[in-house]
Design an enzyme around this catalytic site. Structure first.
Site, PDB file in Angstrom:
ATOM      1  N   GLU A 151     -59.916  -0.693  -5.102  1.00  0.00           N
ATOM      2  CA  GLU A 151     -60.395   0.195  -5.809  1.00  0.00           C
ATOM      3  C   GLU A 151     -60.312   1.771  -5.901  1.00  0.00           C
ATOM      4  OE1 GLU A 151     -60.644  -0.897  -8.718  1.00  0.00           O
ATOM      5  OE2 GLU A 151     -60.950  -2.910  -7.994  1.00  0.00           O
ATOM      6  N   HIS A 154     -56.736   3.306  -6.764  1.00  0.00           N
ATOM      7  CA  HIS A 154     -56.263   3.364  -8.166  1.00  0.00           C
ATOM      8  C   HIS A 154     -56.876   4.734  -7.985  1.00  0.00           C
ATOM      9  CE1 HIS A 154     -54.857  -0.222 -10.383  1.00  0.00           C
ATOM     10  NE2 HIS A 154     -56.141  -0.835  -9.495  1.00  0.00           N
TER      11      HIS A 154
HETATM   12  C1  SB7 Z   1     -57.688  -9.390  -5.584  1.00  0.00           C
HETATM   13  C2  SB7 Z   1     -58.048  -8.672  -6.921  1.00  0.00           C
HETATM   14  C3  SB7 Z   1     -58.404  -6.958  -6.661  1.00  0.00           C
HETATM   15  C4  SB7 Z   1     -58.435  -6.455  -5.501  1.00  0.00           C
HETATM   16  C5  SB7 Z   1     -57.830  -7.011  -4.519  1.00  0.00           C
HETATM   17  C6  SB7 Z   1     -57.894  -8.356  -4.560  1.00  0.00           C
HETATM   18  C7  SB7 Z   1     -58.941  -6.404  -7.961  1.00  0.00           C
HETATM   19  C8  SB7 Z   1     -58.112  -6.877  -9.752  1.00  0.00           C
HETATM   20  C9  SB7 Z   1     -59.012  -6.230 -10.482  1.00  0.00           C
HETATM   21  N1  SB7 Z   1     -58.740  -4.616 -10.401  1.00  0.00           N
HETATM   22  O1  SB7 Z   1     -57.081  -4.696 -11.601  1.00  0.00           O
HETATM   23  C10 SB7 Z   1     -59.548  -3.510 -10.254  1.00  0.00           C
HETATM   24  O2  SB7 Z   1     -58.661  -2.850  -9.988  1.00  0.00           O
HETATM   25 NI    NI Z   2     -56.136  -2.765  -9.711  1.00  0.00          NI
END
Ligand code: SB7
Ligand code: NI
Length: 187
Positions: A151, A154
């Site tokens: 996150e 991002h």
């Molecule tokens: C697996 C899944 C996530 C993070 C790390 C490993 C989140 C996936 C959902 N997202 O796209 C959040 O940004």
């Molecule tokens: Ni993501």
């Protein structure tokens, strides 16, 4: 899912702007809405009805807001659901040791499977603000640390696959101690 921004949109590549603290009502509402989305995405009935992909985290630019905030909703080590809202988060320290998810990471903004290892710090200490505008400092390890770093990336316009080795997606960094998340420490 129609409201989730997909790869190719420049908002996912922009460095998000700091959020005004104390939070404006509209920012707080956006965060509450993002958290509700995550909960719905993990609820079998809701996700089937609205055709949602299950997610454990969501950052503001994934709904088109170029702001430094995200939400997480996942199970902790004891299997208990925990929720976090982070505003203007910073990693203030991290382990040298790294981990990766052997099944690779996924992203709600990416509609194709991407294979490869994404090296992440095994633990990170994060400082930022919560929904109430209070300062919080918290240490995360393992899966939660991986999600936090996904996150945080991002917010800086970085996608998880940017961190996968280009020549060999399963090649691990040579200059770090790194293990699969599911392997014992010190192995
Ligand atoms: C697996 C899944 C996530 C993070 C790390 C490993 C989140 C996936 C959902 N997202 O796209 C959040 O940004
Ligand atoms: Ni993501």
């Amino acid at each position: 899912m129609d409201d989730i921004i997909r790869e190719g949109d420049p908002v996912l590549r922009a460095v998000a702007e700091p959020v005004e603290v104390p939070l404006q009502n509209q920012d707080r509402e956006a965060l509450q809405c993002m958290m509700q989305f995550l909960k719905n995405s993990q609820d079998p009935e809701m996700s089937a009805k609205h055709k949602l992909r299950s997610g454990v985290g969501l950052s503001a630019n994934q709904i088109g807001l170029s702001q430094r905030m995200f939400v997480m909703y996942l199970k902790d080590d004891n299997g208990k659901n925990v929720e976090y809202t982070w505003v203007n988060p910073k990693i203030i320290s991290h382990s040298l040791a790294m981990v990766y998810l052997p099944e690779s990471e996924g992203c709600l903004s990416v509609d194709r499977p991407v294979h490869g290892f994404v090296p992440r710090y095994e633990s990170v200490k994060v400082r930022g603000f919560n929904l109430k505008g209070e300062v919080i400092t918290q240490k995360f390890k393992g899966y939660q640390a991986i999600v936090i770093q996904h996150e945080m990336d991002h917010l800086d316009g970085i996608m998880f696959y940017d961190r996968i080795n280009k020549e060999n997606p399963f090649k691990l960094p040579q200059d770090a101690e790194i293990r699969s998340l599911y392997e014992q420490k010190g192995k």
